[in-house]
Design an enzyme around this catalytic site. Structure first.
Site, PDB file in Angstrom:
ATOM      1  CB  CYS A  47      -0.914  -0.015   1.222  1.00 31.64           C
ATOM      2  SG  CYS A  47      -2.026   1.398   1.219  1.00 31.64           S
TER       3      CYS A  47
ATOM      4  CB  CYS B  79      -4.146   4.460  -5.681  1.00 28.08           C
ATOM      5  SG  CYS B  79      -3.993   2.703  -5.295  1.00 28.08           S
TER       6      CYS B  79
HETATM    7  O1  PYC Z   1      -1.874   3.782  -2.032  1.00 26.71           O
HETATM    8  O2  PYC Z   1      -1.351   1.792  -2.778  1.00 26.71           O
HETATM    9  C1  PYC Z   1      -2.135   2.578  -2.265  1.00 26.71           C
HETATM   10  C2  PYC Z   1      -3.469   2.088  -1.831  1.00 26.71           C
HETATM   11  C3  PYC Z   1      -3.987   0.838  -2.013  1.00 26.71           C
HETATM   12  C4  PYC Z   1      -5.252   0.854  -1.451  1.00 26.71           C
HETATM   13  C5  PYC Z   1      -5.492   2.104  -0.945  1.00 26.71           C
HETATM   14  N1  PYC Z   1      -4.369   2.843  -1.193  1.00 26.71           N
END
Ligand code: PYC
Length: 316
Positions: free
Chosen positions: A91, A236
């Site tokens: 993550c 993300c």
């Molecule tokens: O930032 O990799 C990320 C992530 C995965 C799920 C929520 N954030």
């Protein structure tokens, strides 16, 4: 009242996406590779995940992190990430949250730290301005131009890529990515996820829609649907890694050229990559972002609480 200590946690958010780091308490996961400890967590201690992630203590949006002693003395720590429905390989926003939490606790200083995850070792650099650069696991595009047909007959074409989690990336979806449209984007992405996972690719956990950012100084805006149907408030980190792998494979971004990825909230990560194996399309992505601390809590368990282990289909 017979209150038992469950855990002490520090909460933060990275570009709006929360991370809850367990700093005291947590299950006994034994020793060995993070991959094995994750299996034990899943098999024997899932009640702990539910207790701290689900309502009434948590929410669908939270990502949790448990810190583990590193197996290799060259590494700072091990981390296991989880959410409202299960566990994550890696993550990106969570790693930035963990770094800022460890710095707050005085457990790390500025500089580069190696962190063990179930999908490999990542490095995270805490900069003087408090931002963090995460150099993620090797990332790559697995399949190009994969067509899906949703239950309502709508068709989409996208790429399947690995960035520490599995993503299906779609640019041509006919929607503008605006916060007020989150409910419709969630419904659409969920249907796309169902359709791609009916096709026998590696299980796609996240669906990522791309669009044009409202201001010209970002390269792209995204909407990312997480496995538990919450959308990622941040751009993300693992999803941006998957995007960089696709851009690199298409020759649309040069090594070390910055890519400003904006979330549906407008929060930003800066991504860069270098080739690890150009002939196989494997990159080493680095994502830079900032996290903010929001609180520290002591969580309790009342054994007589019918929802002590969280509200989930088995609890009602
Ligand atoms: O930032 O990799 C990320 C992530 C995965 C799920 C929520 N954030």
């Amino acid at each position: 009242m017979n209150l038992q200590a469950l855990a002490t946690v520090i909460d933060s958010h990275t570009g709006g996406e929360p991370t809850r780091v367990v700093i005291e308490g947590g299950p006994d996961l034994g020793h060995g590779p993070m991959e094995d400890q994750l299996k034990r967590f899943q098999r024997d201690h899932d009640a702990f995940r539910r207790s701290i992630m689900l309502e009434p203590r948590g929410s669908d949006v939270l990502v949790g992190a448990v810190l583990r002693p590193a197996n290799d003395p060259a590494n700072t720590a091990g981390i296991l990430f989880f959410n409202n429905v299960g566990y994550l390989g890696m993550c990106g926003h969570g790693t930035i949250g963990v770094m800022i939490t460890l710095a707050h606790l005085g457990r790390i200083q500025q500089g580069i730290h190696r962190l063990e995850t179930p999908v490999g070792v990542v490095t995270a650099e805490l900069h003087t301005d408090g931002s963090v650069s995460v150099t993620n696991v090797p990332s790559y595009r697995h399949a190009t131009g994969v067509r899906v047909v949703c239950a309502d007959g709508k068709e989409f074409t996208g790429d399947v890529a690995w960035g520490g989690n599995w993503f299906y990336l779609v640019s041509d979806h006919g929607r503008s990515l605006e916060l007020h449209d989150v409910e419709a984007l969630t419904g659409l992405s969920w249907e796309i996820r169902r359709a791609i996972n009916a096709q026998g690719y590696p299980l796609v956990d996240h669906v990522e829609l791309f669009g044009t950012p409202p201001s010209g100084d970002a390269n792209s805006r995204n909407f990312v649907l997480c496995p538990g149907k919450a959308y990622d408030r941040s751009p993300c980190g693992t999803g941006t890694s998957a995007k960089l792998a696709c851009l690199a494979a298409d020759g649309k971004l040069a090594p070390m050229e910055p890519w400003i990825q904006e979330s549906i909230l407008g929060s930003r990560f800066i991504g860069r990559y270098r080739w690890m194996d150009e002939s196989r399309g494997i990159i080493e992505p680095t994502i830079t972002g900032t996290a903010y601390l929001t609180g520290e809590s002591r969580l309790w368990m009342d054994p007589s609480d019918p929802f002590g282990e969280g509200i989930h289909p088995g609890s009602a």
